[in-house]
Design a protein around this motif. Structure first.
Motif, short mmCIF file in Angstrom:
data_model
loop_
_atom_site.label_atom_id
_atom_site.label_comp_id
_atom_site.label_asym_id
_atom_site.label_seq_id
_atom_site.Cartn_x
_atom_site.Cartn_y
_atom_site.Cartn_z
N PRO A 154 1.02 -1.20 -0.53
CA PRO A 154 0.10 0.21 -0.32
C PRO A 154 0.76 1.39 0.14
O PRO A 154 0.83 2.33 -0.08
CB PRO A 154 -1.27 -0.24 1.63
CG PRO A 154 -0.32 -0.79 2.36
CD PRO A 154 0.69 -1.80 1.14
N ASN A 155 1.69 1.22 0.28
CA ASN A 155 3.70 2.04 0.13
C ASN A 155 3.95 2.70 -0.51
O ASN A 155 4.42 3.33 -0.17
CB ASN A 155 3.21 2.72 2.09
CG ASN A 155 2.66 2.60 3.22
OD1 ASN A 155 2.22 3.33 2.76
ND2 ASN A 155 2.53 2.30 3.71
N LYS A 156 3.53 2.38 -1.78
CA LYS A 156 4.51 2.18 -3.06
C LYS A 156 6.14 1.46 -2.66
O LYS A 156 6.17 0.21 -1.44
CB LYS A 156 4.29 3.05 -3.35
CG LYS A 156 2.92 3.10 -4.41
CD LYS A 156 2.64 4.27 -4.61
CE LYS A 156 1.48 4.56 -5.29
NZ LYS A 156 1.64 5.92 -6.14
N ASP A 202 20.09 -4.90 -8.72
CA ASP A 202 19.24 -4.18 -8.81
C ASP A 202 18.96 -3.39 -7.61
O ASP A 202 17.82 -3.16 -7.86
CB ASP A 202 18.68 -3.57 -9.95
CG ASP A 202 18.12 -2.61 -11.37
OD1 ASP A 202 18.71 -1.80 -10.56
OD2 ASP A 202 17.21 -3.11 -11.22
N LEU A 203 19.90 -3.43 -6.65
CA LEU A 203 19.24 -2.70 -5.78
C LEU A 203 19.30 -0.97 -5.35
O LEU A 203 20.00 -0.55 -5.70
CB LEU A 203 19.60 -3.28 -4.25
CG LEU A 203 19.89 -3.21 -3.03
CD1 LEU A 203 18.09 -3.59 -2.51
CD2 LEU A 203 20.55 -3.29 -1.82
N ILE A 208 12.42 -0.31 -2.91
CA ILE A 208 12.61 -1.14 -2.05
C ILE A 208 10.76 -1.05 -1.37
O ILE A 208 9.90 0.58 -1.80
CB ILE A 208 13.27 -0.91 -1.08
CG1 ILE A 208 15.03 -0.94 -1.32
CG2 ILE A 208 13.01 -1.35 0.54
CD1 ILE A 208 14.85 -1.79 -1.25
N LEU A 209 10.01 -1.57 -1.11
CA LEU A 209 8.85 -1.64 -1.57
C LEU A 209 8.25 -1.74 0.49
O LEU A 209 9.26 -2.21 1.28
CB LEU A 209 7.54 -2.57 -1.94
CG LEU A 209 7.69 -2.75 -3.60
CD1 LEU A 209 6.65 -3.89 -4.43
CD2 LEU A 209 8.00 -1.03 -4.34
N ASP A 215 7.31 -1.21 6.83
CA ASP A 215 8.34 -2.15 7.10
C ASP A 215 9.06 -2.42 5.61
O ASP A 215 7.93 -2.90 4.42
CB ASP A 215 7.94 -4.06 7.82
CG ASP A 215 8.18 -3.76 8.77
OD1 ASP A 215 9.02 -2.56 9.26
OD2 ASP A 215 6.24 -4.21 9.57
N PRO A 216 10.56 -2.84 4.45
CA PRO A 216 10.98 -2.41 3.50
C PRO A 216 10.78 -4.54 3.04
O PRO A 216 10.47 -5.15 3.88
CB PRO A 216 12.20 -2.19 3.82
CG PRO A 216 12.69 -2.88 5.00
CD PRO A 216 11.41 -2.88 6.25
N LYS A 217 10.29 -3.99 1.94
CA LYS A 217 10.37 -5.72 1.57
C LYS A 217 11.65 -5.37 0.35
O LYS A 217 10.92 -4.64 -0.82
CB LYS A 217 9.08 -6.12 1.09
CG LYS A 217 8.82 -6.36 2.20
CD LYS A 217 7.23 -6.68 2.21
CE LYS A 217 6.14 -7.30 2.88
NZ LYS A 217 6.39 -8.82 3.44
#
Length: 394
Positions: A154-156, A202-203, A208-209, A215-217
């Motif tokens: 939801p937070n892109k 390609d970090l 980073i979603l 929380d990052p993914k």
């Protein structure tokens, strides 16, 4: 005269009839070709999956969605449902009949990603399980359509916050540190704890979603590589994003886990400063963000790098420790950079004495870049994807 008219009319009718017959034959061939392509695409997908399972000793258990389900979920890929644009194609929000929200990455037919890259992402993410990695729910491949179905975030992406003058205020230091730690733990999993052992390659902030709890993914494994006994590889085609690439990868195609470490270091400095490494501007010098951070470090005032909106929420000691870790990660020589497990340890232990960082790679912006149009593209909040083939660092 009448005979001539009859001959002309007969000739015209014959040509028209031949044209009609030819048209229908052509359409029939196209229909058969489309059907064959659809069959071959699915066959290739299954074969690739089976080969991957055999080579990696695992089962690929991933749901296959049909196009009708995806079309219905995204309202036929309506503009209102579009939530992003990546280098390989648009991303749409959708909702399955069960009510579950999804994000659908639809591969553009003119993108640089073929079946190989598509399968690479499918196979890798399907086999990875970590709370800081985006979860792949399934895929769809029918005819020329290739789509990946992810859990909806939801937070892109992170860049939508840290590079936005208003939304960056929603990320106080505690949340930013949590994001840094989450990314670090995910990389430890990829580099040494997962059964595949993966270099992401390609970090960057747009990959980073952020979920509903911020929380990052880590996402987008299209160009990730599995590594085994060899800890370093070389490629002739350098793919990734300028500003996050390590010097050895951008200049000679050499990549390893230390390439991801460099990218992580850039991310740390961006998260702390709220500034982009690529395109950073300072009125007093021509350094990029890495160079600016290094300059402040040598002048013994690293805290000046910190985003102004964080001034009331930071602990100086904590943020300086993170800056030092970031600078250790972006050092010029790969062997000088720490492993990600060491990074997690350094970030977690306040009493540990950290090594003094050496000069980083790519302190200056460079105009010596060549854009590969097959890879360049735009992210939902930034447009900075380029393939670098020639760079000069110091």
């Amino acid at each position: 005269m009448a005979l001539i008219i009859v001959v002309v009319i007969s000739t015209i009718l014959g040509m028209l009839l031949s044209g009609v017959v030819g048209y229908y034959i052509c359409q029939l061939k196209k229909a058969r070709k489309r059907a064959q392509q659809e069959s071959n695409s699915y066959k290739d997908f299954k074969e690739e999956s089976q080969q991957s399972q055999q080579s990696q000793h695992g089962d690929l258990e991933l749901p296959l969605f049909d196009t009708s389900t995806i079309f219905a979920a995204t309202n036929k890929f309506s503009y209102e449902n579009k939530i992003g644009q990546g280098g390989f194609g648009p991303v749409y929000k959708g909702q399955l009949p069960s009510g579950q929200e999804i994000a659908v990455k639809r591969l553009s037919q003119d993108s640089g990603q073929g079946l190989k890259e598509f399968m690479n992402e499918v196979v890798l993410i399907a086999k990875l399980q970590h709370r800081n990695l985006v979860r792949l729910l399934g895929c769809c491949i029918q005819g020329e359509e290739r789509m990946l179905v992810y859990e909806y975030m939801p937070n892109k992406s992170l860049d939508c916050f840290i590079f936005d003058q208003t939304r960056r205020k929603e990320l106080p230091w505690e949340k930013r540190f949590n994001i840094i730690m989450g990314i670090a733990r995910a990389l430890v999993y990829l580099h040494q704890d997962s059964r595949l052992r993966i270099i992401h390659r390609d970090l960057k902030a747009s990959n980073i979603l952020l979920d509903s709890e911020m929380d990052p993914k880590i996402s987008d494994f299209g160009i990730a590589r599995i590594f085994g006994e060899h800890t370093e590889e070389k490629t002739k085609r350098v793919m990734g994003t300028y500003g996050y690439m390590s010097p050895e990868y951008a200049m000679s195609g050499h990549f390893s886990v230390k390439s991801d470490v460099f990218s992580f270091g850039v991310l740390v400095l961006e998260i702390i400063s709220g500034q982009k490494n690529w395109g950073f501007y300072h009125p007093d010098h021509d350094l990029n963000l890495i160079g600016h951070a290094w300059k402040l470090w040598n002048e013994e005032k690293p805290w000046e790098l910190v985003d102004k909106v964080l001034e009331e929420s930071i602990s100086i000691n904590d943020v300086v420790r993170c800056i030092q870790v970031g600078l250790l990660c972006v050092q010029q020589r790969p062997e000088d950079r720490p492993t990600m497990s060491s990074v997690v340890s350094m970030l977690s232990t306040e009493t540990a004495v950290l090594p003094y960082p050496k000069e980083p790679g790519f302190c200056m912006e460079s105009s010596f870049i060549k854009i590969d149009s097959s890879w360049s593209g735009q992210d939902p909040c930034t447009a900075n994807d380029v393939t670098v083939t020639t760079l000069y660092g110091r």
